[in-house]
Scaffold this motif. Structure first.
Motif, mmCIF file in Angstrom:
data_model
loop_
_atom_site.group_PDB
_atom_site.id
_atom_site.type_symbol
_atom_site.label_atom_id
_atom_site.label_comp_id
_atom_site.label_asym_id
_atom_site.label_seq_id
_atom_site.Cartn_x
_atom_site.Cartn_y
_atom_site.Cartn_z
ATOM 1 N N GLY A 303 0.833 -1.207 0.000
ATOM 2 C CA GLY A 303 0.000 0.000 0.000
ATOM 3 C C GLY A 303 0.864 1.252 0.000
ATOM 4 N N ALA A 304 1.904 1.241 0.826
ATOM 5 C CA ALA A 304 2.791 2.407 0.906
ATOM 6 C C ALA A 304 3.512 2.627 -0.424
ATOM 7 C CB ALA A 304 3.805 2.223 2.039
ATOM 8 N N ALA A 305 3.877 1.532 -1.096
ATOM 9 C CA ALA A 305 4.575 1.672 -2.387
ATOM 10 C C ALA A 305 3.664 2.339 -3.415
ATOM 11 C CB ALA A 305 5.043 0.300 -2.880
ATOM 12 N N LYS A 306 2.387 1.948 -3.419
ATOM 13 C CA LYS A 306 1.445 2.576 -4.362
ATOM 14 C C LYS A 306 1.236 4.053 -4.014
ATOM 15 C CE LYS A 306 -1.372 -1.529 -5.007
ATOM 16 N NZ LYS A 306 -2.682 -2.058 -4.623
ATOM 17 N N ALA A 307 1.077 4.323 -2.727
ATOM 18 C CA ALA A 307 0.862 5.706 -2.296
ATOM 19 C C ALA A 307 2.090 6.552 -2.632
ATOM 20 C CB ALA A 307 0.571 5.750 -0.793
ATOM 21 N N GLU A 308 3.232 5.982 -2.353
ATOM 22 C CA GLU A 308 4.497 6.681 -2.590
ATOM 23 C C GLU A 308 4.649 7.105 -4.058
ATOM 24 O OE1 GLU A 308 7.668 6.395 -0.271
ATOM 25 O OE2 GLU A 308 8.197 8.042 -1.605
ATOM 26 N N ALA A 309 4.260 6.215 -4.970
ATOM 27 C CA ALA A 309 4.383 6.527 -6.400
ATOM 28 C C ALA A 309 3.543 7.763 -6.744
ATOM 29 C CB ALA A 309 3.952 5.327 -7.236
ATOM 30 N N LEU A 310 2.335 7.831 -6.179
ATOM 31 C CA LEU A 310 1.477 8.990 -6.434
ATOM 32 C C LEU A 310 2.050 10.232 -5.769
ATOM 33 C CD1 LEU A 310 -1.948 7.228 -5.697
ATOM 34 C CD2 LEU A 310 -1.069 7.883 -7.954
#
Ligand code: TRP
Length: 330
Positions: A303-310
């Motif tokens: 989840g953090a990886a997806k959020a981080e990309a945004l």
């Protein structure tokens, strides 16, 4: 699809107030919108807190959210401090936030009043909250009424940043999405339901505990004896019925209350049955998740990886518009 962002503090165990006031709504929203939900641990350190339990409380809150039905295939679930851009944007937004507006926030005034030494982080709490939402360019923020002032300030911050720096890139002004359910009070019927007040029913309480807690819970204070008619609109137990019982049952409950057709204990027994039916699968899912802690941390990492990309995309724009030297050009 509109982007939705909301956050919940890692208080540990979720209670039915959190569930009916927020989380149940989030579960609905994840199938209609592009949703991001965060356990906001950075907000949790703005008041005195227990260092040793912060991490376990964070995991436990994530377990609760997943058990209650947030599906990591359909929404992003992550821990705020795992995406450092929240802190970074928060600092940048501090420079366009009017101090007077921060000092006027009722939540700040309430909390500040209760302590001798007020940390600046408590004052800046709403700036971090603005960063949470603006980082993902979210349009909608599901919150309770107590957060409306923070949302208003968030829009003010967005406007100020946009007018100063928003040349070709602007933050949308996020709108609140108010939950329609009435606020659930604690079992004392006095204060709001809150773990620190010990007046909660946990989402994970056993059927026996649910009944033990409901039995003495406050009802319409005007209903002193079994023969007194009650007013469901003034009864916290009826509010909880509205969260757990089907409409036909709610009508019957209200009728039996107004006509003194039954006693409060009869009403509570029906509620207990409906709560137990709704909460049992959630409690069981939570037990399964707790038995596999690695899977939970893996979900949070993804989840953090997806959020981080945004978040990175937004920060690239923000840094450029604010005039910082690009490290790759230095
Ligand atoms: N302040 C919110 C609360 O106490 C929690 C929160 C933090 C939040 N960041 C957020 C809510 C961003 C919505 C959006 O309930």
């Amino acid at each position: 699809m509109a982007r939705v962002f909301s956050g919940i503090q890692p208080s540990g165990e979720l209670h039915i107030g959190n569930y009916l006031g927020a989380v149940q709504n989030w579960v609905q929203l994840q199938s209609q919108h592009d949703c991001i939900f965060s356990v906001v641990d950075l907000h949790a350190i703005t008041q005195a807190y227990d260092v040793a339990t912060l991490a376990p409380r964070t995991v436990e809150m994530a377990v609760g959210l997943l058990a209650a039905g947030l599906d990591p295939e359909r929404c992003i679930v992550f821990v705020q401090s795992h995406v450092p851009e929240h802190t970074e944007l928060s600092w940048l937004l501090n420079t366009v936030t009017p101090l007077g507006e921060l000092e006027r926030q009722t939540q700040f005034k309430d909390k500040a009043q209760r302590q001798e030494s007020v940390p600046a982080g408590l004052l800046n709490y709403p700036v971090l909250q603005a960063a949470d939402v603006l980082l993902y360019l979210a349009a909608l923020v599901p919150v309770g009424e107590d957060q409306l002032q923070h949302l208003e300030l968030m829009r003010e911050i967005a406007r100020r940043w946009n007018s100063r720096f928003g040349n070709g890139f602007t933050f949308p002004e996020p709108q609140p999405l108010l939950s329609t359910t009435k606020r659930v009070l604690g079992l004392d019927g006095q204060a709001k339901m809150s773990k620190s007040l010990g007046n909660t029913i946990s989402l994970f309480d056993s059927p026996e505990t649910i009944w033990q807690k409901l039995k003495p819970a406050a009802t319409d204070p005007a209903r002193v004896t079994r023969k007194d008619p009650g007013n469901p609109d003034l009864c916290n137990i009826f509010t909880i019925h509205q969260g757990f019982s089907p409409p036909a049952t709610q009508e019957q409950v209200a009728h039996n209350c107004r006509t003194a057709g039954w006693g409060c204990l009869d009403c509570k027994r029906v509620l207990a049955d409906n709560m137990i039916a709704a909460l049992t699968p959630i409690r069981e899912r939570a037990q399964e998740l707790r038995a596999r802690p690695q899977r939970v941390t893996e979900t949070l990492r993804a989840g953090a990886a997806k959020a981080e990309a945004l978040a990175r995309r937004t920060m690239t724009e923000v840094r450029r518009r604010m005039g910082f030297l690009d490290p790759r050009e230095a």
